[in-house]
Write an enzyme that holds these catalytic residues in place. Sequence first.
Site, PDB file in Angstrom:
ATOM      1  N   HIS A  76       0.943  -1.133  -0.112  1.00  0.00           N
ATOM      2  CA  HIS A  76      -0.063  -0.072  -0.063  1.00  0.00           C
ATOM      3  C   HIS A  76       0.815   1.318   0.032  1.00  0.00           C
ATOM      4  O   HIS A  76       0.239   2.328  -0.265  1.00  0.00           O
ATOM      5  CB  HIS A  76      -0.776   0.023   1.331  1.00  0.00           C
ATOM      6  CG  HIS A  76      -1.945  -0.980   1.283  1.00  0.00           C
ATOM      7  ND1 HIS A  76      -1.656  -2.155   2.162  1.00  0.00           N
ATOM      8  CD2 HIS A  76      -3.124  -1.304   1.115  1.00  0.00           C
ATOM      9  CE1 HIS A  76      -2.658  -3.197   2.190  1.00  0.00           C
ATOM     10  NE2 HIS A  76      -3.616  -2.416   1.360  1.00  0.00           N
ATOM     11  N   GLU A 128      -3.488   3.086   1.463  1.00  0.00           N
ATOM     12  CA  GLU A 128      -2.907   3.618   0.018  1.00  0.00           C
ATOM     13  C   GLU A 128      -3.144   5.048  -0.219  1.00  0.00           C
ATOM     14  O   GLU A 128      -2.187   5.734  -0.646  1.00  0.00           O
ATOM     15  CB  GLU A 128      -3.544   2.718  -1.061  1.00  0.00           C
ATOM     16  CG  GLU A 128      -2.594   3.126  -2.195  1.00  0.00           C
ATOM     17  CD  GLU A 128      -3.311   2.415  -3.489  1.00  0.00           C
ATOM     18  OE1 GLU A 128      -3.708   1.162  -3.557  1.00  0.00           O
ATOM     19  OE2 GLU A 128      -3.676   2.911  -4.558  1.00  0.00           O
ATOM     20  N   THR A 171      -5.591   2.387  -6.842  1.00  0.00           N
ATOM     21  CA  THR A 171      -5.243   1.486  -7.585  1.00  0.00           C
ATOM     22  C   THR A 171      -6.428   0.345  -7.756  1.00  0.00           C
ATOM     23  O   THR A 171      -6.780  -0.192  -8.919  1.00  0.00           O
ATOM     24  CB  THR A 171      -4.047   0.747  -7.546  1.00  0.00           C
ATOM     25  OG1 THR A 171      -4.303   0.392  -6.097  1.00  0.00           O
ATOM     26  CG2 THR A 171      -2.706   1.626  -7.653  1.00  0.00           C
TER      27      THR A 171
HETATM   28  S1  SF4 Z   1      -3.844  -4.563  -6.688  1.00  0.00           S
HETATM   29 FE1  SF4 Z   1      -2.594  -3.579  -8.136  1.00  0.00          FE
HETATM   30  S2  SF4 Z   1      -1.720  -1.841  -7.015  1.00  0.00           S
HETATM   31 FE2  SF4 Z   1      -2.518  -3.197  -5.585  1.00  0.00          FE
HETATM   32  S3  SF4 Z   1      -0.691  -4.581  -5.059  1.00  0.00           S
HETATM   33 FE3  SF4 Z   1      -2.034  -5.614  -6.522  1.00  0.00          FE
HETATM   34  S4  SF4 Z   1      -1.016  -4.862  -8.408  1.00  0.00           S
HETATM   35 FE4  SF4 Z   1      -0.230  -3.489  -7.209  1.00  0.00          FE
END
Ligand code: SF4
Length: 289
Positions: A76, A128, A171
């Site tokens: 995060h 995050e 994300t």
């Molecule tokens: S969901 Fe996307 S941003 Fe989050 S850890 Fe996994 S790859 Fe990375």
Amino acid sequence: MPKEVKLAKYAGFCYGVKRAVETVKKIKAENPDKNISVLGELIHNTHVINELEKLGIKTLTEIPEHGDGICVIRSHGESPEVFEKIKQAGFEPIDLTCPDVKKVQQKAIELAKDGYFVVIVGKSEHPEVIAIKANAQLYTDKVVVAASIDQLEPYKAEIKSHRKVGVVVQTTQRITTLNSIVEYLTSISKELHIANTICASTAMRQTEAKELAQDSDLVIVVGSKKSANTTHLAEILKDITNTIHIENEDELESYSDLIKSSQKISVTAGASTPQDIIENVLNKLRKEQ
Ligand code: SF4
């Protein structure tokens, strides 16, 4: 008719989570005599946290006044201030922030430096988002976090008076949330820069699950209820077909009637759900056929 149980291709650990779990185990294996800790849960999954604990990898709920050994920053990400505090406490920080999360932080910094009013699409309490905001705030105080138009409304006048508005998005957010916020901002701002920073892994998982849902009587989403990406996935699928969100196979019992009456069942899972939990759910479903 026999029941059909399908597993999504993009179910379970994403590369960022896989990288974090594998690296932290490797760090412990290479430093057996050092204290290894992670600030916050490495991933939102009790099963994995317990496994790490057994290997001697501690989860810290806060930074202690004094520490030693290695303190891992999870996928995060964290604010620069937290990195500093970790060092001051006596830890060696190792940064396992997902590269995709780093990109959002960098984009937010870039926008802040270029004089944009920064809008971060996401939930303000998400770790995050807290780190993205802290990074942008190093360069501007014009930063807001919003997960809906209602949350942006109080800043309408301020945004309107600012010449440039820049948007980044946490994300694992839903694309529909980003779209509605962008539509609103378009109506009140003169210059709008949008960085769609939803990660590729999340986008692929959501797209595939939506397609599966269209051809299913029931979708089972496996993963922690604390995990944002898993919760978003279940929310998206609920609009398409019957969807249940469970943490493990034990919860299937509560939905036995729905499962029995469904002919086509699809199973998907969040980015922090380990493979063995997915397998247990599949095995139980197949046994009940
Ligand atoms: S969901 Fe996307 S941003 Fe989050 S850890 Fe996994 S790859 Fe990375």
